[in-house]
Design an enzyme around this catalytic site. Structure first.
Site, PDB file in Angstrom:
ATOM      1  N   LYS A  82       0.835  -1.202   0.000  1.00 39.29           N
ATOM      2  CA  LYS A  82       0.000   0.000   0.000  1.00 39.29           C
ATOM      3  C   LYS A  82       0.872   1.255   0.000  1.00 39.29           C
ATOM      4  O   LYS A  82       1.909   1.299   0.673  1.00 39.29           O
ATOM      5  CB  LYS A  82      -0.919  -0.022   1.225  1.00 39.29           C
ATOM      6  CG  LYS A  82      -1.989   1.078   1.246  1.00 39.29           C
ATOM      7  CD  LYS A  82      -2.887   0.910   2.460  1.00 39.29           C
ATOM      8  CE  LYS A  82      -3.978   1.966   2.517  1.00 39.29           C
ATOM      9  NZ  LYS A  82      -4.820   1.834   3.726  1.00 39.29           N
ATOM     10  N   SER A 156      -9.666   1.439   3.010  1.00 39.62           N
ATOM     11  CA  SER A 156      -8.983   2.383   2.138  1.00 39.62           C
ATOM     12  C   SER A 156      -7.849   1.728   1.364  1.00 39.62           C
ATOM     13  O   SER A 156      -7.207   2.359   0.547  1.00 39.62           O
ATOM     14  CB  SER A 156      -8.419   3.526   2.987  1.00 39.62           C
ATOM     15  OG  SER A 156      -7.390   3.035   3.854  1.00 39.62           O
ATOM     16  N   SER A 180      -9.703  -1.195   7.022  1.00 38.85           N
ATOM     17  CA  SER A 180      -9.198  -0.981   5.664  1.00 38.85           C
ATOM     18  C   SER A 180      -8.398  -2.137   5.094  1.00 38.85           C
ATOM     19  O   SER A 180      -7.945  -2.065   3.955  1.00 38.85           O
ATOM     20  CB  SER A 180      -8.352   0.297   5.620  1.00 38.85           C
ATOM     21  OG  SER A 180      -9.150   1.415   5.920  1.00 38.85           O
TER      22      SER A 180
END
Length: 475
Positions: A82, A156, A180
């Site tokens: 990420k 997210s 997330s």
């Protein structure tokens, strides 16, 4: 084996072939890079593809393996990270114009650990801007759900979920504050593990909420997830909040035997009037509980009456903490935020101290409730999300009031274990009917602090007894 087939192997299947020298790390990497070139533009899962660096890492991995220096199940495996996690010499943007030129000079600890395990960092994945928790605030545009490109891939860690499901990486890292990791895993049909707070170092990761943030794996199978968390877990002197707790061999915990384990089925999330759960999700979770019972687990009903209302509490805490990290950006560069992020941060600045304090009191009450339930059972199970993936705004327009309410609602499902700081995992437990889009449905399994092994064990037993993980997205 044809090179084009390699991305459709699980990470651990690929690891076995690499260890046996039937597939080289370079062959595996190029198979994934080819698929990224073909499918990547449709999914928009990556902000940066690290092709040059990955080729060097794959070549080194291949040389080591040829010399008999096999490091373990991630050696030569393409892993995505990420884009809030720092990578030396590689752009790390947090999906924001504000960080569009930021290139770290030091790896985050989890990245350093992946490299120690021999993993090949294939790219940095798309995400909500500063992990704010919507699907389309990234300055690179939204990631897409591989099961249906019009659908929400979860927030997210949008790109980590999309890339893993679309077979654009073998396994990935996400970051979970209010859900997330588990949200993208749920909506993209994957396995996503939120480790216990303090199990995995956050050094070198741009934070959202210091007392809740965790980094963990988003993978295709439970065994892949176990291999990934095994590589990154452990005490780190650079992160004073990590705990000096032994890290077990998580793959050895995957015995398939759950006889006698006590499983609490949380009833509060199965009542449509109370929780708003979609009947398709409810039925899939009840069926999953039946499978666990058939496997020998002692499944019993439990209740967490406070938990379904904790979405507001976790949003209050995380938004206040998040905006406090860099208040100067909101003052000096408000135009560089996505509209939703700017509104969210501005609103967070207006939350009164008594409201924040009350949210922290709710957190303490939820924590007592969850940990009290886990004194009587080994794991808790419930839906990860109230419904399958919804249709996402295709033009990046501003979130509506309804979407904001849905975000608070989602927090009621994943938030209890974030507020508690314990471990929780999302695992695929079925699909909606083809007439409803054939979308993934997910079961959440939560366990005691630092007992990821039992959560993985239960998830693996369920996974091996069901066919769901063998289905591929239609992309």
């Amino acid at each position: 084996m044809e090179q084009a087939d390699i991305p459709f192997l699980s990470a651990t299947q690929l690891a076995s072939l690499i260890e046996a020298r039937q597939v080289s790390p370079e062959e595996a990497l190029h198979a994934y890079l080819d698929r990224i070139e073909q499918v990547g533009p449709k999914v928009n899962a990556y902000i940066t593809v690290c092709a040059d660096e990955a080729v060097q890492q794959a070549r080194q991995a291949g040389q080591e393996i040829q010399q008999g220096r096999y490091r373990g199940p991630l050696h030569g495996i393409p892993v995505a990270v990420k884009d809030q996690v720092h990578t030396t010499g590689i752009l790390t943007t947090d999906a924001s114009k504000i960080r569009a030129d930021f290139i770290p000079t030091e790896d985050a600890t989890v990245v350093a650990k992946l490299k120690e395990a021999g993993a090949v960092i294939i790219g940095k994945t798309n995400m909500s801007e500063f992990a704010i928790g919507d699907s389309f605030s990234s300055f690179k545009g939204p990631a897409r759900n591989p099961w249906d490109l019009s659908r929400d891939p979860g927030t997210s860690s949008t790109g980590s979920g999309a890339a893993t499901a679309a077979r654009l990486c073998a396994t990935s890292l996400g970051e979970d504050t209010g859900g997330s990791i588990r949200g993208p895993a749920s909506l993209c049909g994957l396995v996503g593990l939120r480790p216990t707070w303090g199990r995995v170092s956050r050094f070198g990761a741009d934070g959202a909420c210091w007392s809740i943030d965790t980094i963990g794996p988003i993978s295709r199978t439970v065994e892949d997830c176990a291999a990934t968390i095994g590589a990154i877990a452990g005490y780190d002197p650079k992160d004073p909040y990590t705990r000096q707790v032994p890290v077990p061999d998580y793959r050895q915990a995957l015995t398939g035997d759950i006889r006698g384990l006590k499983v609490g089925l949380v009833q509060d999330y199965l009542d449509p009037e109370k929780s708003g759960v979609d009947p398709r999700v409810r039925d899939a979770v009840i069926a999953a509980a039946g499978v666990l019972s058939e496997l020998g687990a002692d499944v019993r009903d439990v209740s967490l009456p406070l938990s379904v209302n904790c979405g507001v509490a976790i949003r209050t805490i995380t938004h206040v903490d998040r905006v406090s990290l860099h208040p100067e950006w909101l003052r000096e560069r408000p135009q560089d935020y996505h509209h939703n992020t700017r509104v969210s941060f501005s609103t967070a600045n207006l939350i009164p101290a008594p409201v924040y304090y009350k949210a922290q009191k709710v957190r303490a009450m939820v924590r007592r409730e969850v940990l009290g339930a886990l004194e009587d059972v080994d794991v808790l199970i419930q839906p990860t999300s109230a419904a399958p993936a919804g249709v996402m705004s295709m033009d990046g327009t501003v979130a509506s009031k309804q979407q904001a309410k849905q975000a608070l609602h989602r927090g009621g499902y994943t938030g209890p274990y974030s507020l508690t700081g314990t471990t929780a995992m999302s695992i695929l437990c079925g699909f909606s009917s083809e007439g409803d889009g054939g979308l993934p449905l997910a079961l959440q399994i939560a366990g005691r602090p630092f007992d990821e092994a039992t959560v993985l064990r239960v998830g693996h037993a369920y996974e091996q007894a069901t066919p769901w993980h063998n289905r591929l997205p239609p992309i």
